[in-house]
Design an enzyme around this catalytic site. Structure first.
Site, short mmCIF file in Angstrom:
data_model
loop_
_atom_site.label_atom_id
_atom_site.label_comp_id
_atom_site.label_asym_id
_atom_site.label_seq_id
_atom_site.Cartn_x
_atom_site.Cartn_y
_atom_site.Cartn_z
N CYS A 235 0.86 -1.18 0.00
CA CYS A 235 0.00 0.00 0.00
C CYS A 235 0.90 1.23 0.00
CB CYS A 235 -0.89 -0.01 1.24
SG CYS A 235 -1.85 1.53 1.43
N ASP B 85 -0.29 -5.83 0.33
CA ASP B 85 -1.55 -6.11 -0.35
C ASP B 85 -1.33 -7.39 -1.15
OD1 ASP B 85 -3.12 -3.89 0.44
OD2 ASP B 85 -2.09 -2.63 -1.02
#
Length: 154
Positions: free
Chosen positions: A52, A59
């Site tokens: 992120c 992620d």
């Protein structure tokens, strides 16, 4: 192997280090010996990881890449290392997915390319990102990507 379509490959068959950035990642390609045939190639990366850009938290996504090759095939180890280089890359889901698609499309010049980025939830919301370069070439069987709408992925 010196006089083959594979002689220019640098990463396959030897020890390699995971690239630490997208700039270090080197995609490699080979001539398609079946360029006169329309067919689909599928790569599945169920454990894709990026960061992120705001929090630095990881992620995770399930990527499905389909392409109908023209003159070039992507060498799969170089693709694996390229995708792995995103582990240190901070970008939103949409940017990661489209960046992969565009780099592959520019590098390979396929007759057609599609990517599905099926991102696992963060903040309770899964994000699915889809891109393709144009209509599917006539006469090519392209199977469904088979990733169901989010109800827990695996």
């Amino acid at each position: 192997m010196t006089d083959s379509i594979y002689s220019n490959l640098k990463q396959l068959g030897g020890a390699t280090v995971m690239p630490q950035s997208l700039d270090e990642a080197e995609l490699e390609r080979v001539q398609n010996p079946q360029a006169d045939v329309l067919y689909n190639v599928r790569f599945t990366a169920p454990e894709f990881t990026s960061l992120c850009p705001m929090t630095g938290q990881p992620d995770f996504a399930h990527l499905m890449i389909d392409y109908v090759p023209g003159e070039w095939l992507v060498e799969s180890k170089s693709l694996k290392l390229f995708l792995g280089s995103f582990r240190n890359h901070g970008a939103f889901h949409e940017d990661c997915t489209i960046s992969i698609a565009r780099r592959l499309a520019d590098f390979l010049e396929p007759k057609w390319l599609r990517i599905g980025g099926y991102w696992y939830p963060r903040g309770g919301i899964p994000i699915d990102v889809h891109y393709q370069t144009g209509p599917i070439p006539e006469g090519v069987w392209i199977p469904d990507q088979g990733v169901p709408p989010y109800r827990g992925r695996g």
